[in-house]
Structure formats: C-alpha cells, structure tokens
Design an enzyme around this catalytic site. Sequence first.
Site, PDB file in Angstrom:
ATOM      1  N   SER A  95      23.142  44.132  40.025  1.00 25.72           N
ATOM      2  CA  SER A  95      24.190  44.169  41.060  1.00 25.72           C
ATOM      3  C   SER A  95      25.341  43.298  40.569  1.00 25.72           C
ATOM      4  CB  SER A  95      23.670  43.595  42.376  1.00 25.72           C
ATOM      5  OG  SER A  95      22.493  44.235  42.768  1.00 25.72           O
ATOM      6  N   LYS A 170      26.489  49.213  46.614  1.00 28.93           N
ATOM      7  CA  LYS A 170      25.547  48.077  46.693  1.00 28.93           C
ATOM      8  C   LYS A 170      26.177  46.895  47.438  1.00 28.93           C
ATOM      9  CE  LYS A 170      22.157  45.209  45.744  1.00 28.93           C
ATOM     10  NZ  LYS A 170      20.855  45.272  46.399  1.00 28.93           N
ATOM     11  N   LYS A 238      26.064  35.437  45.204  1.00 30.55           N
ATOM     12  CA  LYS A 238      26.821  36.138  44.148  1.00 30.55           C
ATOM     13  C   LYS A 238      27.314  37.499  44.639  1.00 30.55           C
ATOM     14  CE  LYS A 238      24.293  38.657  41.826  1.00 30.55           C
ATOM     15  NZ  LYS A 238      23.808  40.041  41.740  1.00 30.55           N
TER      16      LYS A 238
HETATM   17  P1  NAD Z   1      15.819  37.420  37.903  1.00 30.55           P
HETATM   18  O1  NAD Z   1      16.664  36.203  37.759  1.00 30.55           O
HETATM   19  O2  NAD Z   1      14.427  37.296  38.418  1.00 30.55           O
HETATM   20  O3  NAD Z   1      15.743  38.196  36.480  1.00 30.55           O
HETATM   21  C1  NAD Z   1      16.774  38.244  35.550  1.00 30.55           C
HETATM   22  C2  NAD Z   1      16.151  38.257  34.163  1.00 30.55           C
HETATM   23  O4  NAD Z   1      17.190  38.429  33.201  1.00 30.55           O
HETATM   24  C3  NAD Z   1      15.431  36.950  33.796  1.00 30.55           C
HETATM   25  O5  NAD Z   1      14.115  37.245  33.340  1.00 30.55           O
HETATM   26  C4  NAD Z   1      16.303  36.342  32.698  1.00 30.55           C
HETATM   27  O6  NAD Z   1      15.555  35.596  31.747  1.00 30.55           O
HETATM   28  C5  NAD Z   1      16.908  37.588  32.078  1.00 30.55           C
HETATM   29  N1  NAD Z   1      18.155  37.380  31.345  1.00 30.55           N
HETATM   30  C6  NAD Z   1      19.266  36.709  31.759  1.00 30.55           C
HETATM   31  N2  NAD Z   1      20.237  36.805  30.836  1.00 30.55           N
HETATM   32  C7  NAD Z   1      19.745  37.568  29.813  1.00 30.55           C
HETATM   33  C8  NAD Z   1      20.266  38.047  28.587  1.00 30.55           C
HETATM   34  N3  NAD Z   1      21.514  37.762  28.218  1.00 30.55           N
HETATM   35  N4  NAD Z   1      19.485  38.815  27.803  1.00 30.55           N
HETATM   36  C9  NAD Z   1      18.208  39.124  28.180  1.00 30.55           C
HETATM   37  N5  NAD Z   1      17.657  38.702  29.337  1.00 30.55           N
HETATM   38  C10 NAD Z   1      18.411  37.934  30.143  1.00 30.55           C
HETATM   39  O7  NAD Z   1      16.669  38.420  38.811  1.00 30.55           O
HETATM   40  P2  NAD Z   1      16.130  39.681  39.659  1.00 30.55           P
HETATM   41  O8  NAD Z   1      15.750  39.214  41.027  1.00 30.55           O
HETATM   42  O9  NAD Z   1      15.189  40.484  38.839  1.00 30.55           O
HETATM   43  O10 NAD Z   1      17.526  40.465  39.855  1.00 30.55           O
HETATM   44  C11 NAD Z   1      18.144  41.198  38.809  1.00 30.55           C
HETATM   45  C12 NAD Z   1      19.333  41.938  39.399  1.00 30.55           C
HETATM   46  O11 NAD Z   1      18.866  42.817  40.428  1.00 30.55           O
HETATM   47  C13 NAD Z   1      20.396  41.033  40.056  1.00 30.55           C
HETATM   48  O12 NAD Z   1      21.680  41.526  39.835  1.00 30.55           O
HETATM   49  C14 NAD Z   1      20.037  41.105  41.525  1.00 30.55           C
HETATM   50  O13 NAD Z   1      21.164  40.831  42.372  1.00 30.55           O
HETATM   51  C15 NAD Z   1      19.543  42.532  41.641  1.00 30.55           C
HETATM   52  N6  NAD Z   1      18.613  42.789  42.742  1.00 30.55           N
HETATM   53  C16 NAD Z   1      17.570  41.953  42.982  1.00 30.55           C
HETATM   54  C17 NAD Z   1      16.711  42.210  44.053  1.00 30.55           C
HETATM   55  C18 NAD Z   1      15.556  41.296  44.405  1.00 30.55           C
HETATM   56  O14 NAD Z   1      15.001  41.441  45.504  1.00 30.55           O
HETATM   57  N7  NAD Z   1      15.161  40.371  43.537  1.00 30.55           N
HETATM   58  C19 NAD Z   1      16.920  43.331  44.857  1.00 30.55           C
HETATM   59  C20 NAD Z   1      17.954  44.197  44.562  1.00 30.55           C
HETATM   60  C21 NAD Z   1      18.808  43.913  43.489  1.00 30.55           C
END
Ligand code: NAD
Length: 297
Positions: A95, A170, A238
């Site tokens: 997102s 979104k 964010k």
């Molecule tokens: P998270 O922080 O749990 O996971 C992000 C992952 O990306 C981590 O494992 C981190 O190590 C990795 N990462 C960061 N920078 C990197 C890079 N340059 N190269 C490789 N890996 C890298 O986040 P999440 O909760 O999984 O969310 C991910 C996205 O999905 C976000 O944009 C969030 O807003 C969206 N989202 C999350 C949810 C939720 O309920 N968690 C729901 C809908 C949407």
Amino acid sequence: MKIGFIGLGIMGKPMVRNLLKGGYAVVVHDIAPAAVADVAAAGAVAGGSSLATAAQSDVIVTMLPDGPDVDGAVLGAGGILEGARPGSIVVDMSSISPLVSQKISEACAAKGVGFIDAPVSGGEPKAIDGTLTIMAGGDQPTFDKVVPILQKMGSSVTLTGPVGAGNVTKLANQIMVACNIAAMGEALVLATRAGLDPEIVFNAVKGGLAGSTVLNAKAPMVIARNFKPGFRIELHEKDLRNALLAGESMKVSLPLTSLVQQMLISLMNEGKGGLDHSAIVTFIERMAGIEVKPPGK
Ligand code: NAD
C-alpha cells in the site's frame, strides 16, 4: 510461469504459501534472513537479492512497507529493474502513494517491463486463507496476464483503473477502516462509562446498520485487550498520510482522516506504533480515563 516475491512480512509470508499451494514455483527475497528461511521451509527458493530474484522470474511481486521501500527495491542499485527481463511484469501489492506507483510504472515501461499496482485489504487472516480483496491499477492486457496469480491470494480481484488506481482505491479503503475503528472506540467507551458490558453492546448492534466487517474483527480484540498485530498502527498512519497528501494534491478536504491520523501519531509517540490498529481505541480511552471491558473486570 515463475514468480519472484520480495517482502516476506506479516502479509508476504502467507501470500507466498498460497502461491506454492497453488502450484507455482516461487523465488523469494527479504532483507530479514529468518523470513526467507521460513518460506524456504515451505518450498520457496531463496533468490539472494532483489536483482537475482527478478532475473529468475516472469512475474515479480513486491509486498513492502511503503513507497520509498518499493522505489528502492525496484529502481535502486541491485534492484528488480536491473535483473528483470523485457516482457516480465512487476506487481506491487504494497500500500503506497499512487504517485510513486506511477513513477515506478514509467521506469518499468522504459525497460519493456509491465507494471500493476495491486494493494490488498483483509489483513493477515485473509492473507492466510487466500481470500484477500485485491484492488488493481494498470492496463487490461497486463492485468489479464497476472489475474490467475492474484486469484491464488485473493477471492476478489478488481481492476479499478490505470496504474495508481489500485492505490487510490486502497487509500479510500483505509480512510473508511480508520474512521470506523475510531467511531467504534467512542461508542464502546461511552457504553462502558454508562456501566454496560461492551460485549453485550457489540452483540446487540452487530446485526444492525452499525454492523460491519471492521466491527466484527476489531471489537472482540478490544474487549479481549488483544492488540497483537494484525495491521500495525504505524502502517495505518502511513496510509492516512498518503491519503492526505493525495487529497492535498487534488484539493480535497479530508477532515476525519486528518483527525484520526493525529490520534495515530500520538499513539506512536506513546510507543504503540507496533500494536494492531484496533488500539486506536486506547486514544479515546485515555481521554475518558476508562478501559473498554466488562463491568467488574
Ligand atoms: P511487514 O513490515 O510485516 O513486512 C514487510 C517486509 O518487507 C519485512 O519482512 C521486511 O524485512 C521486508 N523489507 C523491507 N524492505 C525491504 C527491501 N528493500 N527488500 C526486501 N525486503 C524488504 O509489513 P506487512 O504487514 O506485511 O505489510 C506489507 C504491506 O502490505 C504494507 O504496505 C501494508 O500497508 C500492506 N498491508 C498490510 C496489511 C496487514 O494487515 N498487515 C493489510 C493490508 C495491507
């Protein structure tokens, strides 16, 4: 078709597991080695870097925290675009700001690489079940190529417009979810102060007009005082920031979004950024000097 998947956090890990279950070969990368080891145990192959992951893949999915992370992973040195072959497609499911999606899409197009923004709603439980709601932006032929992949992760996949439209959709979703949680917080705090059992109040209203997916998912968490994420407060802040920036660029006032964003910033300053966004309720509890829980508990 071989899939590369970059970003193995709360969402990325179960999404990879569903692609594997769906019969796809998946090459993965994350800056956290433990996350890679976790999905490698389920059958994914470690790519080693964003570049190497892209070089081995026809479709490269990214699931990273925010726009700067996606920008770096796709356009940065050693990033996806340095490894991707012409004809491959980047599907960013993070997102992020729609403006960043458009910038990345243009850079991909210059190298003959397709791009779709396809953020999701539904959180970790639906990522695990493979029933996410996916809202995509891009051109129809590119979208059609990746739909079978998206359908392994989501039960609803909709193209809402050109590149950036997925993230605009979104942001609209995130405004509604944040304001819903804040309204639920005010309602449950009032009921608790009046001496009612919040669980009975929740059960009484959930079948009426105030009933919602947000209420069903989040009220039980608040009543149980379980703020394990789920979706972290800092990620929702964010999203609201990106919504306010998009609103400003189009001269659209978003007063409720702005108010809830201020609550989220305050909670982050209290050290609650890593809690589930249902903890927005604790901001309203603090103002009332009361916790939402059954009388006598
Ligand atoms: P998270 O922080 O749990 O996971 C992000 C992952 O990306 C981590 O494992 C981190 O190590 C990795 N990462 C960061 N920078 C990197 C890079 N340059 N190269 C490789 N890996 C890298 O986040 P999440 O909760 O999984 O969310 C991910 C996205 O999905 C976000 O944009 C969030 O807003 C969206 N989202 C999350 C949810 C939720 O309920 N968690 C729901 C809908 C949407």
